[in-house]
Design a protein around this motif. Structure first.
Motif, PDB file in Angstrom:
ATOM      1  N   VAL A   1       3.069  13.833  46.206  1.00 18.94           N
ATOM      2  CA  VAL A   1       1.816  13.730  46.953  1.00 18.94           C
ATOM      3  C   VAL A   1       1.114  12.404  46.711  1.00 18.94           C
ATOM      4  CG1 VAL A   1      -0.473  14.741  47.271  1.00 18.94           C
ATOM      5  CG2 VAL A   1       1.520  16.231  46.955  1.00 18.94           C
ATOM      6  N   GLY A   2       1.017  11.968  45.486  1.00 21.98           N
ATOM      7  CA  GLY A   2       0.211  10.801  45.168  1.00 21.98           C
ATOM      8  C   GLY A   2       0.844   9.490  45.569  1.00 21.98           C
ATOM      9  N   GLY A   3      -0.006   8.518  45.907  1.00 22.79           N
ATOM     10  CA  GLY A   3       0.449   7.159  46.139  1.00 22.79           C
ATOM     11  C   GLY A   3       1.264   6.929  47.387  1.00 22.79           C
ATOM     12  N   VAL A   4       0.984   7.679  48.465  1.00 21.05           N
ATOM     13  CA  VAL A   4       1.748   7.545  49.714  1.00 21.05           C
ATOM     14  C   VAL A   4       0.866   6.900  50.773  1.00 21.05           C
ATOM     15  CG1 VAL A   4       3.043   8.752  51.499  1.00 21.05           C
ATOM     16  CG2 VAL A   4       3.101   9.594  49.145  1.00 21.05           C
TER      17      VAL A   4
ATOM     18  N   GLY B   1      -5.879   1.655  68.248  1.00 20.22           N
ATOM     19  CA  GLY B   1      -6.273   2.766  67.390  1.00 20.22           C
ATOM     20  C   GLY B   1      -6.900   2.275  66.102  1.00 20.22           C
ATOM     21  N   GLY B   2      -7.825   3.026  65.579  1.00 21.48           N
ATOM     22  CA  GLY B   2      -8.457   2.655  64.313  1.00 21.48           C
ATOM     23  C   GLY B   2      -7.485   2.784  63.148  1.00 21.48           C
ATOM     24  N   ASP B   3      -7.683   1.944  62.146  1.00 19.73           N
ATOM     25  CA  ASP B   3      -6.841   2.007  60.951  1.00 19.73           C
ATOM     26  C   ASP B   3      -7.164   3.261  60.143  1.00 19.73           C
ATOM     27  OD1 ASP B   3      -5.872  -0.430  61.730  1.00 19.73           O
ATOM     28  OD2 ASP B   3      -7.045  -1.600  60.289  1.00 19.73           O
ATOM     29  N   GLY B   4      -6.124   3.800  59.518  1.00 25.78           N
ATOM     30  CA  GLY B   4      -6.322   4.954  58.659  1.00 25.78           C
ATOM     31  C   GLY B   4      -7.138   4.588  57.420  1.00 25.78           C
ATOM     32  N   GLY B   5      -7.888   5.511  56.906  1.00 25.64           N
ATOM     33  CA  GLY B   5      -8.724   5.252  55.735  1.00 25.64           C
ATOM     34  C   GLY B   5      -7.930   5.250  54.439  1.00 25.64           C
ATOM     35  N   ILE B   6      -8.525   4.647  53.431  1.00 25.57           N
ATOM     36  CA  ILE B   6      -7.910   4.614  52.098  1.00 25.57           C
ATOM     37  C   ILE B   6      -8.069   5.990  51.449  1.00 25.57           C
ATOM     38  CG2 ILE B   6      -8.084   3.635  49.769  1.00 25.57           C
ATOM     39  CD1 ILE B   6      -9.044   1.046  51.080  1.00 25.57           C
ATOM     40  N   GLY B   7      -6.976   6.473  50.874  1.00 25.03           N
ATOM     41  CA  GLY B   7      -7.026   7.738  50.144  1.00 25.03           C
ATOM     42  C   GLY B   7      -6.309   7.562  48.821  1.00 25.03           C
ATOM     43  N   PHE B   8      -6.896   7.972  47.746  1.00 29.25           N
ATOM     44  CA  PHE B   8      -6.312   7.682  46.436  1.00 29.25           C
ATOM     45  C   PHE B   8      -5.049   8.482  46.159  1.00 29.25           C
ATOM     46  CE2 PHE B   8     -10.590   6.005  45.873  1.00 29.25           C
ATOM     47  CZ  PHE B   8     -10.278   4.757  45.395  1.00 29.25           C
ATOM     48  N   GLN B   9      -4.757   9.475  47.000  1.00 31.85           N
ATOM     49  CA  GLN B   9      -3.459  10.142  46.916  1.00 31.85           C
ATOM     50  C   GLN B   9      -2.594   9.820  48.134  1.00 31.85           C
ATOM     51  OE1 GLN B   9      -4.154  14.345  46.189  1.00 31.85           O
ATOM     52  NE2 GLN B   9      -3.975  13.997  43.985  1.00 31.85           N
ATOM     53  N   ARG B  10      -3.203   9.886  49.317  1.00 34.34           N
ATOM     54  CA  ARG B  10      -2.452   9.604  50.554  1.00 34.34           C
ATOM     55  C   ARG B  10      -3.383   8.939  51.555  1.00 34.34           C
ATOM     56  NH1 ARG B  10       2.216  11.834  52.828  1.00 34.34           N
ATOM     57  NH2 ARG B  10       2.303  13.376  51.159  1.00 34.34           N
TER      58      ARG B  10
ATOM     59  N   LEU C   1       4.941  -6.667  81.877  1.00 36.72           N
ATOM     60  CA  LEU C   1       4.500  -5.334  81.483  1.00 36.72           C
ATOM     61  C   LEU C   1       5.079  -5.052  80.105  1.00 36.72           C
ATOM     62  CD1 LEU C   1       3.200  -2.562  82.149  1.00 36.72           C
ATOM     63  CD2 LEU C   1       5.399  -1.894  83.131  1.00 36.72           C
ATOM     64  N   LYS C   2       4.208  -4.869  79.119  1.00 41.14           N
ATOM     65  CA  LYS C   2       4.652  -4.695  77.735  1.00 41.14           C
ATOM     66  C   LYS C   2       4.469  -3.266  77.263  1.00 41.14           C
ATOM     67  CE  LYS C   2       4.462  -9.230  75.653  1.00 41.14           C
ATOM     68  NZ  LYS C   2       4.120  -9.949  74.412  1.00 41.14           N
ATOM     69  N   GLY C   3       5.448  -2.803  76.475  1.00 40.60           N
ATOM     70  CA  GLY C   3       5.359  -1.486  75.862  1.00 40.60           C
ATOM     71  C   GLY C   3       4.359  -1.463  74.721  1.00 40.60           C
ATOM     72  N   GLY C   4       4.206  -0.312  74.105  1.00 42.09           N
ATOM     73  CA  GLY C   4       3.242  -0.146  73.036  1.00 42.09           C
ATOM     74  C   GLY C   4       3.678  -0.785  71.728  1.00 42.09           C
ATOM     75  N   GLN C   5       2.719  -1.030  70.861  1.00 41.65           N
ATOM     76  CA  GLN C   5       2.963  -1.612  69.538  1.00 41.65           C
ATOM     77  C   GLN C   5       2.598  -0.582  68.484  1.00 41.65           C
ATOM     78  OE1 GLN C   5       3.825  -4.992  68.216  1.00 41.65           O
ATOM     79  NE2 GLN C   5       3.940  -3.646  66.426  1.00 41.65           N
ATOM     80  N   GLY C   6       3.588  -0.134  67.714  1.00 42.23           N
ATOM     81  CA  GLY C   6       3.325   0.829  66.644  1.00 42.23           C
ATOM     82  C   GLY C   6       2.536   0.194  65.516  1.00 42.23           C
ATOM     83  N   GLY C   7       1.675   0.966  64.882  1.00 40.38           N
ATOM     84  CA  GLY C   7       0.867   0.456  63.778  1.00 40.38           C
ATOM     85  C   GLY C   7       1.702   0.245  62.516  1.00 40.38           C
ATOM     86  N   LEU C   8       1.260  -0.676  61.706  1.00 41.39           N
ATOM     87  CA  LEU C   8       1.913  -0.981  60.435  1.00 41.39           C
ATOM     88  C   LEU C   8       1.704   0.178  59.455  1.00 41.39           C
ATOM     89  CD1 LEU C   8       3.312  -3.318  58.782  1.00 41.39           C
ATOM     90  CD2 LEU C   8       1.000  -3.942  58.043  1.00 41.39           C
ATOM     91  N   GLY C   9       2.782   0.583  58.786  1.00 42.32           N
ATOM     92  CA  GLY C   9       2.646   1.615  57.771  1.00 42.32           C
ATOM     93  C   GLY C   9       1.736   1.161  56.641  1.00 42.32           C
ATOM     94  N   GLY C  10       0.978   2.070  56.079  1.00 48.06           N
ATOM     95  CA  GLY C  10       0.011   1.721  55.037  1.00 48.06           C
ATOM     96  C   GLY C  10       0.661   1.440  53.690  1.00 48.06           C
ATOM     97  N   TYR C  11      -0.037   0.632  52.892  1.00 52.15           N
ATOM     98  CA  TYR C  11       0.416   0.349  51.528  1.00 52.15           C
ATOM     99  C   TYR C  11       0.380   1.637  50.703  1.00 52.15           C
ATOM    100  CZ  TYR C  11       0.038  -1.048  46.630  1.00 52.15           C
ATOM    101  OH  TYR C  11       0.217  -1.140  45.267  1.00 52.15           O
ATOM    102  N   GLY C  12       1.426   1.846  49.914  1.00 49.26           N
ATOM    103  CA  GLY C  12       1.459   2.996  49.015  1.00 49.26           C
ATOM    104  C   GLY C  12       1.894   2.559  47.641  1.00 49.26           C
ATOM    105  N   SER C  13       1.183   2.980  46.625  1.00 54.31           N
ATOM    106  CA  SER C  13       1.569   2.567  45.272  1.00 54.31           C
ATOM    107  C   SER C  13       2.934   3.122  44.903  1.00 54.31           C
ATOM    108  CB  SER C  13       0.509   3.022  44.271  1.00 54.31           C
ATOM    109  OG  SER C  13       0.313   4.428  44.345  1.00 54.31           O
ATOM    110  N   ASN C  14       3.300   4.291  45.500  1.00 58.69           N
ATOM    111  CA  ASN C  14       4.614   4.872  45.243  1.00 58.69           C
ATOM    112  C   ASN C  14       5.532   4.763  46.470  1.00 58.69           C
ATOM    113  OD1 ASN C  14       4.316   5.696  42.531  1.00 58.69           O
ATOM    114  ND2 ASN C  14       3.152   7.490  43.182  1.00 58.69           N
ATOM    115  N   ILE C  15       5.016   5.143  47.637  1.00 57.61           N
ATOM    116  CA  ILE C  15       5.822   5.127  48.865  1.00 57.61           C
ATOM    117  C   ILE C  15       5.007   4.492  49.983  1.00 57.61           C
ATOM    118  CG2 ILE C  15       7.039   6.509  50.584  1.00 57.61           C
ATOM    119  CD1 ILE C  15       7.379   8.689  48.509  1.00 57.61           C
TER     120      ILE C  15
END
Length: 335
Positions: free
Chosen positions: A9-12, A125-134, A196-210
């Motif tokens: 669970v933690g650090g993802v 889309g808005g960026d996901g928030g920081i979570g100390f576990q995920r 005509l351009k397709g969509g751009q997927g968001g960058l995966g978030g930094y994870g201390s573990n994953i």
């Protein structure tokens, strides 16, 4: 370097958001204003009688007050399906009748307009928030809604951009600098006229573990008859996998463009010579005929105006689609 399971669970880091592609919509038959003005006004009743539109479709058109029938040229196909509840077969039958009428009147199907240097981009889309576990997931970037008749108002039409996934914790300064550089190029666009351009997927978030999974870059959907409007049509771009000191995130998929095409293509010369034939007169087997009728098809003409996307694999088997194609080609001597 130690391995970390995804069940931990933690650090993802959070998953990158979905960059949604444009589902391009056009009128049943695309005409410029010059061509529209050449179409004689015809009442809905006379049109449905002359071109043998079935009673259910006639009733739907009458309920929505498409009278005279010329007003149909102003409405996109997506409106008929999503808002007015027409079946795909009814759309195909109606398109056949309209194109048959235009062919008999010798009115050319054209779409024209002045080119423009204006760009139109989808939402981000808005960026996901920081979570100390995920970290939180990035939001969906929605595409712009634009009709075929307005294509020439824009130089570039770009789909949505998914928000970046949130970090599982504040990354070290050197990592934060690296991530900022990656995100600054995640939604970059080159200028070309028109594209005509397709969509751009968001960058995966930094994870201390994953690291978080990169978002999907959704593809645009555009009928084959409209592809000539663009100099370039590109698929979606998957978001990069999130950074981690332990296990980096998986990159997102970039979807390829979806270009529905007619089951059997014919030109106006062929269209004029094809007589009215019901599904029963085509000699299709009863189960297939019933399935087609359930989806709103009634005639051979409607099948000629049907896109392959009208026959989803969860309803139609490959052999049934092949039978429809071969029957149309054989019955009407189409090479």
């Amino acid at each position: 370097m130690p391995s970390v399971t995804r069940e931990q669970v933690g650090g993802v880091g959070g998953a990158g958001g979905y960059g949604e592609g444009i589902h391009f919509s056009a009128p049943l038959v695309s005409l410029d204003n010059s061509s529209k003005n050449k179409v004689p006004e015809i009442s809905l009743a006379n049109f449905c009688s002359k071109y043998r539109i079935d009673d259910d479709t006639h009733a739907l058109l009458a309920y929505n007050e498409f009278n005279p029938v010329n007003s149909i040229f102003e409405i996109d196909e997506a409106v008929f399906i999503n808002d007015l509840c027409f079946k795909v077969g009814q759309i195909a039958e109606l398109r056949w009748a309209l194109r048959k009428m235009l062919a008999e009147e010798k009115i050319e199907i054209t779409t024209s307009g002045e080119s423009s240097t204006t760009d139109i981009f989808g939402g981000r889309g808005g960026d996901g928030g920081i979570g100390f576990q995920r970290g939180g997931e990035g939001g969906t970037g929605k595409p712009p809604k634009i009709s075929a008749q307005d294509i020439f108002r824009f130089n570039e039409i770009a789909s949505g951009i998914g928000g970046a996934g949130g970090a599982s914790e504040l990354p070290p300064p050197e990592v934060a600098k690296f991530l900022a550089a990656m995100q600054s190029t995640a939604g970059s666009r080159s200028r070309k006229d028109p594209i005509l351009k397709g969509g751009q997927g968001g960058l995966g978030g930094y994870g201390s573990n994953i690291g978080g999974v990169g978002g999907i870059g959704g593809a645009s959907q555009i009928p084959a008859v409209n592809v000539s409007l663009f100099a370039e049509i590109s698929g979606g771009t998957g978001g990069g996998g999130g950074f981690s000191k332990v296990e980096g995130g998986r990159g997102g998929n970039g979807e390829g463009p979806d270009v529905p095409s007619h089951l059997v293509f014919i030109d106006d010369t062929t269209r004029r010579r094809i007589p009215h034939k019901t599904l029963a007169e085509l000699g299709l087997n009863a189960p297939l005929r019933q399935l087609l009728e359930k989806n709103g098809f009634r005639t051979a003409g409607g099948l000629f105006e049907a896109y392959d996307s009208y026959f989803p694999p969860d309803q139609f088997k490959m052999g049934q689609i092949a039978l429809i194609k071969s029957t149309l080609k054989r019955k009407f001597s189409i090479t």
